[in-house]
Design an enzyme around this catalytic site. Structure first.
Site, mmCIF file in Angstrom:
data_model
loop_
_atom_site.group_PDB
_atom_site.id
_atom_site.type_symbol
_atom_site.label_atom_id
_atom_site.label_comp_id
_atom_site.label_asym_id
_atom_site.label_seq_id
_atom_site.Cartn_x
_atom_site.Cartn_y
_atom_site.Cartn_z
ATOM 1 N N ASP A 38 -16.107 3.466 -2.616
ATOM 2 C CA ASP A 38 -14.632 2.224 -2.815
ATOM 3 C C ASP A 38 -15.007 1.004 -3.831
ATOM 4 O OD1 ASP A 38 -13.297 4.449 -1.144
ATOM 5 O OD2 ASP A 38 -12.753 2.645 0.270
ATOM 6 N N LYS A 60 -15.420 11.086 -1.549
ATOM 7 C CA LYS A 60 -13.772 10.635 -1.626
ATOM 8 C C LYS A 60 -13.815 9.226 -2.452
ATOM 9 C CE LYS A 60 -12.160 8.094 1.870
ATOM 10 N NZ LYS A 60 -11.262 7.143 0.864
ATOM 11 N N THR A 61 -12.570 10.154 -3.040
ATOM 12 C CA THR A 61 -12.269 8.993 -4.074
ATOM 13 C C THR A 61 -11.392 7.953 -4.018
ATOM 14 O OG1 THR A 61 -11.921 10.719 -5.776
ATOM 15 C CG2 THR A 61 -14.013 9.920 -6.350
ATOM 16 N N HIS A 62 -10.987 6.698 -4.093
ATOM 17 C CA HIS A 62 -10.009 6.044 -5.013
ATOM 18 C C HIS A 62 -9.340 6.163 -6.492
ATOM 19 C CE1 HIS A 62 -7.901 5.461 -0.854
ATOM 20 N NE2 HIS A 62 -9.492 4.231 -0.543
ATOM 21 N N LYS A 93 -3.138 9.358 -0.595
ATOM 22 C CA LYS A 93 -2.159 8.827 0.612
ATOM 23 C C LYS A 93 -1.046 9.060 0.123
ATOM 24 C CE LYS A 93 -5.341 5.940 3.412
ATOM 25 N NZ LYS A 93 -6.058 6.148 3.111
ATOM 26 N N ALA A 95 3.672 9.298 -0.841
ATOM 27 C CA ALA A 95 4.363 8.954 0.299
ATOM 28 C C ALA A 95 5.604 9.312 0.051
ATOM 29 C CB ALA A 95 3.754 7.857 1.176
ATOM 30 N N ILE A 97 9.229 10.770 -2.133
ATOM 31 C CA ILE A 97 9.637 12.748 -1.699
ATOM 32 C C ILE A 97 9.019 13.472 -2.592
ATOM 33 C CG2 ILE A 97 12.043 11.189 -1.804
ATOM 34 C CD1 ILE A 97 12.569 12.095 -4.859
ATOM 35 N N THR A 100 8.715 12.996 -7.050
ATOM 36 C CA THR A 100 7.935 12.261 -7.386
ATOM 37 C C THR A 100 6.717 12.362 -6.522
ATOM 38 O OG1 THR A 100 10.050 10.848 -6.780
ATOM 39 C CG2 THR A 100 7.785 10.217 -7.134
HETATM 40 O O1 6AU Z 1 -15.689 2.931 5.791
HETATM 41 P P1 6AU Z 1 -14.731 1.964 4.867
HETATM 42 O O2 6AU Z 1 -14.123 0.969 6.366
HETATM 43 O O3 6AU Z 1 -15.416 1.163 4.112
HETATM 44 O O4 6AU Z 1 -13.557 2.837 4.351
HETATM 45 C C1 6AU Z 1 -13.189 4.093 5.020
HETATM 46 C C2 6AU Z 1 -12.162 4.840 3.623
HETATM 47 C C3 6AU Z 1 -11.362 3.443 2.734
HETATM 48 C C4 6AU Z 1 -9.576 4.290 3.238
HETATM 49 O O5 6AU Z 1 -8.582 4.079 2.556
HETATM 50 C C5 6AU Z 1 -9.740 5.512 4.155
HETATM 51 O O6 6AU Z 1 -10.874 5.296 4.367
HETATM 52 N N1 6AU Z 1 -8.807 5.420 5.321
HETATM 53 C C6 6AU Z 1 -8.208 6.862 5.641
HETATM 54 C C7 6AU Z 1 -8.138 7.651 4.711
HETATM 55 C C8 6AU Z 1 -9.207 8.210 4.345
HETATM 56 O O7 6AU Z 1 -7.191 8.152 4.028
HETATM 57 C C9 6AU Z 1 -7.252 6.821 5.980
HETATM 58 C C10 6AU Z 1 -7.134 5.725 8.005
HETATM 59 O O8 6AU Z 1 -6.796 5.495 9.083
HETATM 60 N N2 6AU Z 1 -8.574 4.829 7.519
HETATM 61 C C11 6AU Z 1 -8.769 4.565 6.330
HETATM 62 O O9 6AU Z 1 -10.271 3.252 6.289
HETATM 63 O O10 6AU Z 1 -11.172 4.437 1.574
#
Ligand code: 6AU
Length: 274
Positions: A38, A60-62, A93, A95, A97, A100
């Protein structure tokens, strides 16, 4: 049950090609670690992926937090994915309809479906969100996770909400391959007339850290052992626990990734023989 089957054997429990690819990758690399990167600069993202690449089954990306995003970044990500043998999970994530989310998944700036093997969605709109996303992703062989639970303090995704999420997934097993959750969902959401004995879902668990117990914004951490051995999670998702506060400290980041990989794998092996 899936809890005591090897990752490699479980590949045969799925028809979805992304589920199989993930399980085969885990088995090949002996890593059930997904690193959540992130960071907001393309160069930092690429440098961290290079550092952790040997130790992960998944990145995993954002993608929407990258300040200097240009679509040419995607080609570079894909090259790293091939070089180090891991899959991409875009943590979008969804969320909304069905109509969309289909547009958001296929198009816009990021064209997520064109490169991310896996993405996730909140079950809050009901089954129509799966219909919308699968109208784009199914033909591409993509997979979807539903957020059945969250790692944050005060999460509303509990009880009957979690149960309904599992029920939705059971009805769309061609595309929904698992859950974001804190524990196995076996037996949850089954109705008496359904035969769920053959059901397998991947459990991906965020909120994993060996040092901190949480952050200042409601995140809560458990250890790889708690998630994988005690709660039956399949893939640990680790972000700041690995890349810390300095994205340029690539040697320290690689060492952390190796440590989390070892902890995650040891917890899995202990689970198999227990
Ligand atoms: O290990 P962290 O706390 O630096 O990062 C956790 C990562 C973040 C959140 O957007 C994601 O996991 N996340 C998610 C996901 C993956 O969907 C769901 C959740 O319940 N908690 C959470 O932290 O990129």
């Amino acid at each position: 049950t899936p809890r005591t089957q090897t990752y490699g054997a479980r590949a045969l429990n799925f028809t979805n090609p992304t589920a199989r690819l993930i399980l085969e990758t885990i088995e090949r690399k002996k890593s059930n670690l997904a690193v959540s990167v992130d960071v907001t600069k393309s160069n930092d993202l690429l440098a961290i992926i290079k550092a952790v690449g040997p130790y992960v089954c998944m990145i995993k990306t954002h993608i929407d937090i990258i300040d200097d995003f240009d679509f040419s970044l995607i080609k570079q990500l894909q090259n790293l994915g091939h070089e180090y043998d891991f899959v991409y999970f875009e943590d979008r994530k969804f969320a909304d309809i069905g109509n969309t989310v289909a547009l958001q998944y296929a198009g816009g700036v990021h064209k997520i479906a064109s490169w991310a093997h896996l993405t996730n969605a909140h079950p809050v709109p009901g089954p129509s969100i799966i219909k919308g996303l699968s109208s784009v992703g199914l033909a591409l062989g993509r997979g979807l996770l539903l957020l059945a639970e969250m790692s944050t303090k005060g999460s509303l995704a509990v009880g009957s909400y979690t149960e309904e999420a599992v029920r939705m997934a059971r009805q769309h097993k061609d595309f929904v391959i698992g859950f974001i959750a804190q524990r196995r969902m076996d037996g949850i959401g089954s109705q008496l007339h359904e035969d769920v004995s053959q059901d397998d879902f991947l459990i991906l668990t965020p909120g994993i850290g060996l040092e901190a117990k949480g952050d200042a914004m409601g995140q809560q951490y458990r250890t790889p052992h708690e998630a994988v051995f005690e709660s039956g999670s399949d893939i640990i998702i680790v972000g700041r626990g690995i890349y810390g506060t300095d994205p340029k400290a690539v040697d320290a980041i690689a060492a952390k990734a190796e440590r989390y990989m070892a902890e995650g794998w040891a917890a899995y092996q202990a689970r198999l023989t227990h």
